[in-house]
Design a protein around this motif. Sequence first.
Motif, mmCIF file in Angstrom:
data_model
loop_
_atom_site.group_PDB
_atom_site.id
_atom_site.type_symbol
_atom_site.label_atom_id
_atom_site.label_comp_id
_atom_site.label_asym_id
_atom_site.label_seq_id
_atom_site.Cartn_x
_atom_site.Cartn_y
_atom_site.Cartn_z
ATOM 1 N N HIS A 19 0.831 -1.208 0.000
ATOM 2 C CA HIS A 19 0.000 0.000 0.000
ATOM 3 C C HIS A 19 0.864 1.256 0.000
ATOM 4 O O HIS A 19 0.537 2.254 -0.678
ATOM 5 N N ILE A 51 2.099 1.767 -3.529
ATOM 6 C CA ILE A 51 1.025 2.227 -4.413
ATOM 7 C C ILE A 51 0.730 3.704 -4.183
ATOM 8 O O ILE A 51 0.476 4.459 -5.134
ATOM 9 N N ASP A 52 0.795 4.135 -2.927
ATOM 10 C CA ASP A 52 0.518 5.540 -2.609
ATOM 11 C C ASP A 52 1.513 6.497 -3.252
ATOM 12 O O ASP A 52 1.195 7.676 -3.469
ATOM 13 N N ARG A 90 2.792 6.053 -6.231
ATOM 14 C CA ARG A 90 2.672 5.992 -7.686
ATOM 15 C C ARG A 90 1.940 7.212 -8.226
ATOM 16 O O ARG A 90 0.991 7.712 -7.620
ATOM 17 N N GLN A 126 -3.037 4.804 -11.049
ATOM 18 C CA GLN A 126 -2.962 4.755 -9.586
ATOM 19 C C GLN A 126 -4.304 4.467 -8.928
ATOM 20 O O GLN A 126 -4.369 3.652 -7.985
ATOM 21 N N TYR A 147 -4.938 0.744 -9.047
ATOM 22 C CA TYR A 147 -4.142 0.033 -8.046
ATOM 23 C C TYR A 147 -4.772 0.160 -6.664
ATOM 24 O O TYR A 147 -4.911 -0.822 -5.931
ATOM 25 N N SER A 148 -5.141 1.377 -6.287
ATOM 26 C CA SER A 148 -5.680 1.623 -4.945
ATOM 27 C C SER A 148 -6.988 0.883 -4.721
ATOM 28 O O SER A 148 -7.196 0.261 -3.663
ATOM 29 N N TRP A 162 -6.274 -2.882 -4.492
ATOM 30 C CA TRP A 162 -5.643 -3.186 -3.199
ATOM 31 C C TRP A 162 -6.690 -3.189 -2.089
ATOM 32 O O TRP A 162 -6.706 -4.094 -1.239
ATOM 33 N N VAL A 187 2.675 -3.789 -10.711
ATOM 34 C CA VAL A 187 1.795 -3.618 -9.550
ATOM 35 C C VAL A 187 0.628 -4.602 -9.637
ATOM 36 O O VAL A 187 0.262 -5.255 -8.647
ATOM 37 N N LEU A 224 -0.210 -7.621 -6.920
ATOM 38 C CA LEU A 224 -1.531 -7.730 -6.297
ATOM 39 C C LEU A 224 -2.111 -9.123 -6.550
ATOM 40 O O LEU A 224 -2.650 -9.762 -5.633
#
Length: 293
Positions: free
Chosen positions: A177, A180-181, A183, A188, A191-192, A195, A235, A239
Amino acid sequence: MTIPRMAASCPYLLDSIHAFSALHLAAVETDNRASWLDHAARYQSQACAGLSRVLPEMSPQDYEPAFVSSIIIMLFAIGSRVLSLENQPLDPLLVVLEARTLISGPAMLFSRINEGGVDAQLDGWLCAPDTQESLESGKHDDGGWMITRNRGRNPVENTRVLFNLHKDIMTSLARLHLIIDTRKGSDQPIYSDTWQQLQQAIEPWPKIGPHGGPLAWPLFLSDKFSSLLQHGDWVARVLFLHYGIAMRLLCHRWYVRDWGRRLVSATLEQLDEIPPEWEETISWIRRAVARED
């Protein structure tokens, strides 16, 4: 008793129960596996054909039997891969897309049951996020696989291993996490969101949780994420690998067994040169997939 009573007047639901039962017998009676798999495939074909005839013009009374049948058909699809006599290589992306398609059926029917004001026979059973996994599989007839793999390890130790694995997954997800933050770019938010859905699926374990647990995670995947995974986005790959490791938390289920391990191994085999920022994560994933359940 509710589902057998329902099946007595619903042939496709009865066929799906027979199919899944025959598949379970294939897991238990290994000497007769080929025969039981043949029976299972025949009943599964009948169940799918019967359900497909009902779906186009369903009445509210059909929602619950169709919902239960679609769940059993989905679990059959997972279990039949686990128990198949053919040792074919896995295509990880194809597996998760198939899972998403299969889970979408029960999800759609579940929504209809909730929104349609149906007098639900399964009321109280449909919404059970606090239901816990039964982890003492060594006590059941389908626990022989775990006993064989972990000869000398008692059920308490098996449970401890799974709880440690869950803790390690959550720790790795927390690190992911943070990455990802940091990116930037249009991907993005994908991804968030992915996740978050993965974290919500895994964190409640050994409770099922409100989102259906790891088994249901593919349902929430977007087409955009699937495209990123297909094109080798790192990413997205990481995941997906965490999902595979999380499926190992369900290894005590006879229709899951080493499915998570096989999914992760097949994905790792396809990896090209690993970027430095992912070396530590991939190293942990390799250790996690190699450890005994």
